[in-house]
Design a protein around this motif. Structure first.
Motif, short mmCIF file in Angstrom:
data_model
loop_
_atom_site.label_atom_id
_atom_site.label_comp_id
_atom_site.label_asym_id
_atom_site.label_seq_id
_atom_site.Cartn_x
_atom_site.Cartn_y
_atom_site.Cartn_z
N LYS A 108 29.93 30.90 44.53
CA LYS A 108 31.64 31.00 44.65
C LYS A 108 32.24 31.84 44.08
CE LYS A 108 32.17 26.01 45.61
NZ LYS A 108 32.82 24.71 45.11
N LYS A 109 31.44 32.78 43.41
CA LYS A 109 31.89 34.17 42.52
C LYS A 109 33.11 33.56 41.46
CE LYS A 109 30.44 37.67 45.61
NZ LYS A 109 30.35 39.03 45.60
N GLN A 110 32.60 32.58 40.79
CA GLN A 110 33.64 32.13 39.88
C GLN A 110 32.94 32.48 38.16
OE1 GLN A 110 33.85 27.93 40.83
NE2 GLN A 110 35.41 28.10 42.24
N ILE A 111 33.80 32.43 37.59
CA ILE A 111 33.32 32.54 36.08
C ILE A 111 33.89 31.27 35.27
CG2 ILE A 111 33.69 34.02 33.80
CD1 ILE A 111 34.67 35.98 35.86
N HIS A 112 32.85 30.70 34.46
CA HIS A 112 33.02 29.48 33.78
C HIS A 112 32.61 29.88 32.46
CE1 HIS A 112 33.96 26.94 37.15
NE2 HIS A 112 33.07 27.42 37.99
N PRO A 113 33.21 29.16 31.36
CA PRO A 113 32.63 29.22 30.01
C PRO A 113 31.04 28.75 29.87
CG PRO A 113 34.92 28.40 30.24
CD PRO A 113 34.35 28.38 31.55
N GLY A 114 30.33 29.59 29.12
CA GLY A 114 28.91 29.20 29.01
C GLY A 114 27.86 29.90 29.97
N MET A 115 28.62 30.73 30.83
CA MET A 115 27.86 31.38 31.63
C MET A 115 27.12 32.60 30.81
SD MET A 115 29.75 31.38 35.23
CE MET A 115 28.68 32.22 36.43
N THR A 116 26.31 33.17 31.49
CA THR A 116 25.62 34.34 30.40
C THR A 116 25.93 35.79 31.12
OG1 THR A 116 23.54 34.25 31.64
CG2 THR A 116 23.60 32.83 29.80
N ARG A 117 25.78 36.74 30.48
CA ARG A 117 25.96 38.21 31.05
C ARG A 117 25.04 38.25 32.25
NH1 ARG A 117 26.25 41.44 25.54
NH2 ARG A 117 23.94 41.40 25.98
N THR A 118 23.78 37.95 32.26
CA THR A 118 23.16 37.98 33.52
C THR A 118 23.57 37.38 34.48
OG1 THR A 118 21.00 37.93 31.74
CG2 THR A 118 20.63 37.52 34.25
N ASP A 119 24.15 36.01 34.29
CA ASP A 119 24.85 35.30 35.50
C ASP A 119 25.94 36.23 35.95
OD1 ASP A 119 23.14 33.21 34.94
OD2 ASP A 119 24.74 32.01 33.67
N VAL A 151 36.17 39.72 31.95
CA VAL A 151 35.25 38.85 31.33
C VAL A 151 34.89 39.06 29.97
CG1 VAL A 151 33.03 37.45 31.94
CG2 VAL A 151 34.05 38.59 33.62
N THR A 152 35.11 38.06 28.93
CA THR A 152 34.87 38.32 27.76
C THR A 152 33.67 37.36 27.08
OG1 THR A 152 37.45 38.62 27.44
CG2 THR A 152 36.04 38.21 25.33
N PHE A 153 33.03 38.04 26.37
CA PHE A 153 31.72 37.42 25.95
C PHE A 153 31.68 37.38 24.43
CE2 PHE A 153 30.25 39.97 29.76
CZ PHE A 153 29.87 38.76 30.55
N ASP A 154 31.26 36.27 23.76
CA ASP A 154 31.00 36.04 22.18
C ASP A 154 29.97 36.82 22.09
OD1 ASP A 154 28.84 34.55 23.05
OD2 ASP A 154 29.88 32.72 22.59
N GLU A 155 29.58 36.85 20.82
CA GLU A 155 28.60 37.37 20.06
C GLU A 155 27.06 37.19 20.62
OE1 GLU A 155 29.79 33.69 17.95
OE2 GLU A 155 30.76 35.62 18.50
N ASN A 156 27.17 35.98 21.16
CA ASN A 156 25.79 35.56 21.87
C ASN A 156 25.40 36.03 23.36
OD1 ASN A 156 24.74 34.08 19.35
ND2 ASN A 156 26.04 32.28 20.12
N GLY A 157 26.56 36.78 23.76
CA GLY A 157 26.60 37.20 25.13
C GLY A 157 26.73 36.08 26.13
N CYS A 158 27.68 35.05 25.96
CA CYS A 158 28.17 33.99 26.57
C CYS A 158 29.59 34.21 27.03
CB CYS A 158 28.06 32.82 25.96
SG CYS A 158 26.18 32.43 25.35
N VAL A 159 30.09 33.77 28.30
CA VAL A 159 31.43 33.87 28.68
C VAL A 159 32.24 33.09 27.89
CG1 VAL A 159 32.92 33.31 30.15
CG2 VAL A 159 30.70 34.29 30.98
N ARG A 160 33.46 33.39 27.19
CA ARG A 160 34.22 32.56 26.17
C ARG A 160 35.24 31.64 27.25
NH1 ARG A 160 35.87 34.34 20.73
NH2 ARG A 160 37.51 33.36 21.57
N GLY A 161 35.66 31.05 26.63
CA GLY A 161 36.55 29.87 27.38
C GLY A 161 38.08 30.68 27.05
N LYS A 162 39.01 30.32 28.09
CA LYS A 162 40.42 30.64 27.74
C LYS A 162 40.97 29.71 26.57
CE LYS A 162 41.17 32.55 32.23
NZ LYS A 162 41.98 32.52 33.36
N ARG A 163 41.58 30.50 25.71
CA ARG A 163 42.21 29.79 24.73
C ARG A 163 43.69 28.86 25.22
NH1 ARG A 163 41.53 33.57 19.42
NH2 ARG A 163 39.06 33.77 19.83
#
Length: 163
Positions: A108-119, A151-163
């Motif tokens: 569905k071309k959606q972005i969810h927290p916890g997805m990787t850069r590769t995703d 799309v913002t990634f954390d230090e591990n390369g994972c999508v960050r959740g919205k605050r």
């Protein structure tokens, strides 16, 4: 006269009932390998004759595909068994998103927290710009209408959740 004999021979040939069963040889060698053949087994293998029935569809009584062996377990007996997980895959993001939710988001071309850069790269392609802010990487995608998606990634390369 020849036409009469030929006609009666044809009638006899056409009136015979087709055979739906055949004898099949079940051959097993010393290693336990099985072979099924209609010609017979080699001398060094054990042979067992089996009847193979192949009825025409809608020809009569239903033929069961398999016979049950023994009694069926009750739900209480099945729940008594315990599940042991030998190994689990770690996506590097704490497995915050399950496999099915990840697949749905990718489709569905959606972005969810916890997805990787590769995703994200496999869904949206190579980013138009890559920026680093406060130790966090950001991918920016622009479409033809001028809209941008960040799309913002954390230090591990994972999508960050919205605050």
């Amino acid at each position: 006269m020849n036409k009469l004999i030929a006609g009666s021979c044809c009638a006899l040939l056409l009136s015979t009932a087709p055979t739906f069963a055949a004898s099949i040889y079940r051959c097993s060698d010393a290693a336990g390998n099985l072979t099924f053949t209609r010609q017979g087994c080699p001398i060094d293998q054990t042979a067992q004759i089996q009847e193979a029935a192949n009825p025409t569809p809608s020809s009569g009584k239903a033929v069961p595909l398999a016979k049950s062996k023994g009694r069926r377990k009750t739900p209480k007996e099945e729940s008594a068994r315990s599940l042991t997980v030998v190994g689990a895959q770690d996506d590097g993001c704490g497995n915050r998103i399950t496999g099915s939710a990840r697949r749905d988001a990718l489709i569905k071309k959606q972005i969810h927290p916890g997805m990787t850069r590769t995703d994200i790269e496999s869904t949206f392609g190579t980013p138009d710009t890559v920026a680093t802010r406060n130790g966090q990487m950001q991918y920016r995608y622009s479409n033809a209408k001028g809209r941008t998606r960040t799309v913002t990634f954390d230090e591990n390369g994972c999508v960050r959740g919205k605050r």
